[in-house]
Design an enzyme around this catalytic site. Structure first.
Site, PDB file in Angstrom:
ATOM      1  N   ASP A  84       0.852  -1.197   0.000  1.00 56.32           N
ATOM      2  CA  ASP A  84       0.000   0.000   0.000  1.00 56.32           C
ATOM      3  C   ASP A  84       0.890   1.251   0.000  1.00 56.32           C
ATOM      4  O   ASP A  84       1.788   1.368   0.840  1.00 56.32           O
ATOM      5  CB  ASP A  84      -0.873  -0.053   1.271  1.00 56.32           C
ATOM      6  CG  ASP A  84      -1.975   0.989   1.287  1.00 56.32           C
ATOM      7  OD1 ASP A  84      -2.435   1.395   0.207  1.00 56.32           O
ATOM      8  OD2 ASP A  84      -2.379   1.385   2.390  1.00 56.32           O
ATOM      9  N   HIS A 177      -7.513   9.791   4.129  1.00 53.50           N
ATOM     10  CA  HIS A 177      -7.190   8.675   5.023  1.00 53.50           C
ATOM     11  C   HIS A 177      -7.562   9.047   6.457  1.00 53.50           C
ATOM     12  O   HIS A 177      -7.422  10.194   6.861  1.00 53.50           O
ATOM     13  CB  HIS A 177      -5.681   8.393   4.993  1.00 53.50           C
ATOM     14  CG  HIS A 177      -5.208   7.771   3.714  1.00 53.50           C
ATOM     15  ND1 HIS A 177      -4.215   8.301   2.946  1.00 53.50           N
ATOM     16  CD2 HIS A 177      -5.591   6.637   3.083  1.00 53.50           C
ATOM     17  CE1 HIS A 177      -4.003   7.532   1.888  1.00 53.50           C
ATOM     18  NE2 HIS A 177      -4.828   6.513   1.952  1.00 53.50           N
TER      19      HIS A 177
HETATM   20  P1  13P Z   1      -8.515   4.522   5.920  1.00 55.67           P
HETATM   21  O1  13P Z   1      -7.455   4.355   6.970  1.00 55.67           O
HETATM   22  O2  13P Z   1      -9.111   5.883   5.954  1.00 55.67           O
HETATM   23  O3  13P Z   1      -9.548   3.462   5.994  1.00 55.67           O
HETATM   24  O4  13P Z   1      -7.801   4.427   4.511  1.00 55.67           O
HETATM   25  C1  13P Z   1      -7.136   3.258   4.142  1.00 55.67           C
HETATM   26  C2  13P Z   1      -6.370   3.416   2.885  1.00 55.67           C
HETATM   27  O5  13P Z   1      -6.768   4.128   1.983  1.00 55.67           O
HETATM   28  C3  13P Z   1      -5.127   2.662   2.740  1.00 55.67           C
HETATM   29  O6  13P Z   1      -4.447   2.996   1.585  1.00 55.67           O
END
Ligand code: 13P
Length: 287
Positions: A84, A177
């Site tokens: 990610d 996020h």
């Molecule tokens: P959140 O932490 O807001 O749920 O976002 C997760 C995300 O986009 C990881 O790349």
């Protein structure tokens, strides 16, 4: 089954649902997400940030743990292990470690540099049969110390990156996020629609899945979002359930301090959150 995210996202786009990416932090997280996906017969993507990878002793430890867990738990649904918001170097490390998917986040580079680095990584992932996500227009909020401003992506830049041949594309549409502030104006469906028109069949990715109202999620899916990332919401569920266990003094009764007991309510809470999201995203029964 550890697979690239390509097929599951192509099917999701065609079937008008989305596959959840749930970020993992440790063994409990991984087990909770995998078992829920199996119970609901849903494809799933395990997200690993560079910070979480470091916390779990490196990408190789993560890849080996996930592969072993898939085998020992008898997981039959398609599972993608995905980096990610990777740096270029982080992507190379995950390819080497045995991940099945990567995200190269070149959104903070000038578009030419984002294109150049994404192109190099596409070449390597193609050879390895892996999927690759790219990002245009930074996502708001803070993740692993990187703070984005939540801008909306330029649809022409999205087309430029999509045309390179990435598997899926994350494009900023006002998403953030972490928790959404009270005065958040909501997702920009106008931007999403413009991006969809430029990028055609490309599965689009919605980051910042925590706290987006259900009607906005459904509308985003109808406009071509096929992957939705959730991280913070599982962390909050875990923390709340763990807090309750301790505040009720359950760790002080018998062997309630045993980590297997202490971490169980939090693990169950993650499972409940993942189930709720899979139902909302429409991926149940799609494995
Ligand atoms: P959140 O932490 O807001 O749920 O976002 C997760 C995300 O986009 C990881 O790349």
């Amino acid at each position: 089954m550890l697979v690239s995210a390509k097929e599951m996202l192509t099917k999701a786009k065609a079937g008008h649902y989305a596959v959840g990416q749930f970020n993992i932090n440790n063994l409990e997280w991984t087990k909770a997400v995998l078992t829920t996906a199996e119970e609901l017969k849903s494809p799933v993507i395990l997200g690993v940030s560079e910070g979480a990878g470091k916390y779990m002793c490196g990408f190789k430890t993560v890849a080996d743990m996930v592969k072993a867990m898939i085998e020992s738990l008898g997981i039959t649904v398609p599972v993608a292990l995905h980096l990610d918001h990777g740096t270029y170097e982080g992507c190379l490390k995950c390819i080497e470690a045995g991940f099945s998917s990567i995200m190269f986040d070149g959104s903070h580079y000038p578009i030419e540099e984002n294109v150049a680095k994404t192109t190099e990584l596409i070449k390597i992932t193609r050879e390895k049969g892996m999927s690759i996500e790219a990002e245009v227009g930074s996502i708001g909020g803070e993740e692993d110390g990187v703070i984005g401003m939540g801008e909306c992506a330029d649809p022409d830049e999205c087309k430029m990156i999509a045309d390179l041949g990435v598997t899926m594309l994350a494009a900023g549409i006002g998403n953030i996020h972490g928790k959404y502030p009270e005065n958040w104006p909501g997702l920009s469906f106008e931007t999403l629609d413009a991006i969809r028109q430029k990028t055609g069949a490309m599965p689009l990715v919605l980051h910042g899945g925590t706290g987006i109202p259900a009607d906005m999620i459904k509308k985003a899916i109808s406009l071509g979002v096929s992957k939705i990332n959730v991280n913070t919401e599982c962390q909050i569920s875990f923390a709340e359930a763990t807090r309750k266990y301790i505040e009720e003094g359950k760790d002080l009764v018998g062997k309630g301090f045993d980590p297997r007991k202490l971490l169980a309510p939090g693990t169950e809470a993650i499972k409940a959150t993942v189930k709720e999201k899979m139902e909302l995203f429409g991926s149940v029964g799609k494995a």
